[in-house]
Design a protein around this motif. Sequence first.
Motif, PDB file in Angstrom:
ATOM      1  N   ASN A 145       0.807  -1.220   0.000  1.00  0.00           N
ATOM      2  CA  ASN A 145       0.000   0.000   0.000  1.00  0.00           C
ATOM      3  C   ASN A 145       0.840   1.269   0.000  1.00  0.00           C
ATOM      4  O   ASN A 145       0.323   2.368  -0.174  1.00  0.00           O
ATOM      5  N   GLY A 146       2.156   1.116   0.172  1.00  0.00           N
ATOM      6  CA  GLY A 146       3.013   2.293   0.234  1.00  0.00           C
ATOM      7  C   GLY A 146       3.623   2.696  -1.085  1.00  0.00           C
ATOM      8  O   GLY A 146       4.265   3.755  -1.174  1.00  0.00           O
ATOM      9  N   ILE A 147       3.457   1.889  -2.122  1.00  0.00           N
ATOM     10  CA  ILE A 147       4.016   2.253  -3.427  1.00  0.00           C
ATOM     11  C   ILE A 147       3.326   3.518  -3.925  1.00  0.00           C
ATOM     12  O   ILE A 147       2.097   3.607  -3.960  1.00  0.00           O
ATOM     13  N   ILE A 148       4.105   4.510  -4.294  1.00  0.00           N
ATOM     14  CA  ILE A 148       3.571   5.778  -4.772  1.00  0.00           C
ATOM     15  C   ILE A 148       3.113   5.596  -6.223  1.00  0.00           C
ATOM     16  O   ILE A 148       3.902   5.213  -7.084  1.00  0.00           O
ATOM     17  N   ILE A 149       1.848   5.881  -6.481  1.00  0.00           N
ATOM     18  CA  ILE A 149       1.280   5.727  -7.816  1.00  0.00           C
ATOM     19  C   ILE A 149       0.840   7.091  -8.345  1.00  0.00           C
ATOM     20  O   ILE A 149       0.133   7.829  -7.654  1.00  0.00           O
ATOM     21  N   SER A 150       1.269   7.389  -9.558  1.00  0.00           N
ATOM     22  CA  SER A 150       0.880   8.657 -10.178  1.00  0.00           C
ATOM     23  C   SER A 150       0.331   8.412 -11.571  1.00  0.00           C
ATOM     24  O   SER A 150       0.681   7.432 -12.238  1.00  0.00           O
ATOM     25  N   VAL A 151      -0.549   9.297 -12.003  1.00  0.00           N
ATOM     26  CA  VAL A 151      -1.071   9.264 -13.366  1.00  0.00           C
ATOM     27  C   VAL A 151      -1.059  10.685 -13.913  1.00  0.00           C
ATOM     28  O   VAL A 151      -1.054  11.660 -13.160  1.00  0.00           O
ATOM     29  N   SER A 152      -1.068  10.777 -15.234  1.00  0.00           N
ATOM     30  CA  SER A 152      -1.190  12.068 -15.904  1.00  0.00           C
ATOM     31  C   SER A 152      -2.398  12.012 -16.824  1.00  0.00           C
ATOM     32  O   SER A 152      -2.645  10.992 -17.470  1.00  0.00           O
ATOM     33  N   THR A 153      -3.150  13.089 -16.879  1.00  0.00           N
ATOM     34  CA  THR A 153      -4.366  13.100 -17.685  1.00  0.00           C
ATOM     35  C   THR A 153      -4.593  14.466 -18.316  1.00  0.00           C
ATOM     36  O   THR A 153      -4.174  15.495 -17.770  1.00  0.00           O
ATOM     37  N   ASN A 154      -5.267  14.455 -19.459  1.00  0.00           N
ATOM     38  CA  ASN A 154      -5.675  15.738 -20.040  1.00  0.00           C
ATOM     39  C   ASN A 154      -7.070  16.144 -19.557  1.00  0.00           C
ATOM     40  O   ASN A 154      -7.563  17.212 -19.914  1.00  0.00           O
ATOM     41  N   ALA A 155      -7.710  15.281 -18.751  1.00  0.00           N
ATOM     42  CA  ALA A 155      -9.035  15.574 -18.168  1.00  0.00           C
ATOM     43  C   ALA A 155     -10.034  15.975 -19.251  1.00  0.00           C
ATOM     44  O   ALA A 155     -10.862  16.870 -19.054  1.00  0.00           O
ATOM     45  N   HIS A 156      -9.975  15.297 -20.375  1.00  0.00           N
ATOM     46  CA  HIS A 156     -10.792  15.723 -21.514  1.00  0.00           C
ATOM     47  C   HIS A 156     -11.583  14.562 -22.117  1.00  0.00           C
ATOM     48  O   HIS A 156     -11.811  14.512 -23.328  1.00  0.00           O
ATOM     49  N   LEU A 157     -11.976  13.626 -21.263  1.00  0.00           N
ATOM     50  CA  LEU A 157     -12.817  12.510 -21.686  1.00  0.00           C
ATOM     51  C   LEU A 157     -14.150  12.550 -20.942  1.00  0.00           C
ATOM     52  O   LEU A 157     -14.215  13.055 -19.814  1.00  0.00           O
ATOM     53  N   PRO A 158     -15.193  12.003 -21.514  1.00  0.00           N
ATOM     54  CA  PRO A 158     -16.465  11.922 -20.773  1.00  0.00           C
ATOM     55  C   PRO A 158     -16.338  11.142 -19.473  1.00  0.00           C
ATOM     56  O   PRO A 158     -17.086  11.397 -18.523  1.00  0.00           O
ATOM     57  N   ILE A 159     -15.381  10.195 -19.426  1.00  0.00           N
ATOM     58  CA  ILE A 159     -15.210   9.367 -18.223  1.00  0.00           C
ATOM     59  C   ILE A 159     -14.150   9.919 -17.271  1.00  0.00           C
ATOM     60  O   ILE A 159     -13.848   9.286 -16.260  1.00  0.00           O
ATOM     61  N   SER A 160     -13.583  11.088 -17.598  1.00  0.00           N
ATOM     62  CA  SER A 160     -12.464  11.604 -16.795  1.00  0.00           C
ATOM     63  C   SER A 160     -12.815  11.763 -15.323  1.00  0.00           C
ATOM     64  O   SER A 160     -12.067  11.349 -14.437  1.00  0.00           O
ATOM     65  N   VAL A 161     -13.962  12.363 -15.047  1.00  0.00           N
ATOM     66  CA  VAL A 161     -14.337  12.616 -13.652  1.00  0.00           C
ATOM     67  C   VAL A 161     -14.611  11.321 -12.918  1.00  0.00           C
ATOM     68  O   VAL A 161     -14.167  11.121 -11.776  1.00  0.00           O
ATOM     69  N   LYS A 162     -15.321  10.400 -13.572  1.00  0.00           N
ATOM     70  CA  LYS A 162     -15.614   9.112 -12.946  1.00  0.00           C
ATOM     71  C   LYS A 162     -14.327   8.355 -12.632  1.00  0.00           C
ATOM     72  O   LYS A 162     -14.191   7.749 -11.559  1.00  0.00           O
ATOM     73  N   MET A 163     -13.378   8.403 -13.543  1.00  0.00           N
ATOM     74  CA  MET A 163     -12.104   7.734 -13.310  1.00  0.00           C
ATOM     75  C   MET A 163     -11.376   8.373 -12.131  1.00  0.00           C
ATOM     76  O   MET A 163     -10.824   7.679 -11.273  1.00  0.00           O
ATOM     77  N   ALA A 164     -11.375   9.695 -12.071  1.00  0.00           N
ATOM     78  CA  ALA A 164     -10.729  10.386 -10.955  1.00  0.00           C
ATOM     79  C   ALA A 164     -11.396  10.032  -9.635  1.00  0.00           C
ATOM     80  O   ALA A 164     -10.716   9.826  -8.614  1.00  0.00           O
ATOM     81  N   GLU A 165     -12.722   9.943  -9.634  1.00  0.00           N
ATOM     82  CA  GLU A 165     -13.451   9.565  -8.416  1.00  0.00           C
ATOM     83  C   GLU A 165     -13.081   8.155  -7.968  1.00  0.00           C
ATOM     84  O   GLU A 165     -12.909   7.897  -6.774  1.00  0.00           O
ATOM     85  N   ASP A 166     -12.930   7.242  -8.933  1.00  0.00           N
ATOM     86  CA  ASP A 166     -12.600   5.858  -8.603  1.00  0.00           C
ATOM     87  C   ASP A 166     -11.178   5.719  -8.051  1.00  0.00           C
ATOM     88  O   ASP A 166     -10.896   4.803  -7.274  1.00  0.00           O
ATOM     89  N   LEU A 167     -10.297   6.636  -8.450  1.00  0.00           N
ATOM     90  CA  LEU A 167      -8.885   6.512  -8.098  1.00  0.00           C
ATOM     91  C   LEU A 167      -8.448   7.417  -6.944  1.00  0.00           C
ATOM     92  O   LEU A 167      -7.359   7.236  -6.398  1.00  0.00           O
TER      93      LEU A 167
END
Length: 379
Positions: A145-167
């Motif tokens: 649980n301590g592994i640092i996880i990062s993502v990069s996004t353009n936040a420009h998809l219909p699913i962008s917000v849902k994905m952010a909420e899930d993560l």
Amino acid sequence: MSKCTDKEEDINVLLLRMANRITRRRLQKAFLRLKRLPGGINFFKYSANKAHGFWLRMTRSTKVPHPSSIMLEVTNQCNLACITCPREYAYGEQMAKGFMDMEKMKKVVDEAFPYVDSIGLTGLGETFMFKKLPEIVDYIRSKNNGIIISVSTNAHLPISVKMAEDLADKIDTIQVSIDGIGKVYEKVRLKSDYSFFYENMLQTIEACRGKRATVMFNFVAIKENYQDMAEVVELAGKLGVKYVNITPFNVASVTIHDKTYYDFFQTTEFKSELKRAKAMAKNYPEIEFTTWDIEALKGFRKCDLVWSHFYVSWDGYATPCCAKPFPKELNFGSIFDDGLMKCLNNKDYRQFRAMWYRNEPPEFCKNCHVIDLDPVLLD
């Protein structure tokens, strides 16, 4: 005065690079990692690997230990066509496109564990197009649980917000690419709609509020947008985004430009706008404003990527860096076929690192801002 030995010079370079990269955000992530190190026998494997890595560097070896950080390019597909992106030029036109196979990705994670500290689930494409992203995040978390996880996004998809909420409660950083305001943004990020992006961005920030994930703005400075740097900082301050990074355009794989593009970053106009952005950041003490190591001396030895943040392309190749991740141009083998460590320590990769020690940039690295951008110094 006596001349430094090679080992002393290596230590000085290492310490200087570490000092240049110490930021509040990285310190916080490091602290979180230290609180959640692997347990049991894995702790001893982890610690022994760190010691082994230190010994390799001090003996000027071209070998590397099990990596502490890797980047998994879950896809190189994208829904936009940004003028700053290498995929929109000759190299990108020639590359194969696709999504990383989940089972093969899990095998890479298996080999990286328990040694890895951070995993970036990002690359040349839009990360949130990878529909199985929550699944691979859960798999990494099942390891530690301590592994640092990062993502990069353009936040420009219909699913962008849902994905952010899930993560939001599972990962550590969501980096949002924002290369301007309004029409400037749309001029840089083709096929985009700033209003749609803005609404998605607002909801992404809200989804992460009070959760594990922090939101970071990343701005690639070019001739078309540099006058918006201060406004992006101001927007971050108003929205409660604590981290803003500005990086200069890298023309290493943008075939319509050469290194003369970097003269722009020495102009009075650019420096004046960068000063204005820094001054704006001071109006928001909670913001950590960074610029990608632009004051450091140029040269191959400035590059960290021969030693860390190892890049795995969507189809499994070990490519040298995230600025030019095109296996057809250069790769050090198939990680899917040969395994992570065999690729990282094969003959060709070790020869690549030998050039780093000599500060002799390979032809592959021609026009990279690490190699060819003179320090950008403000008065």
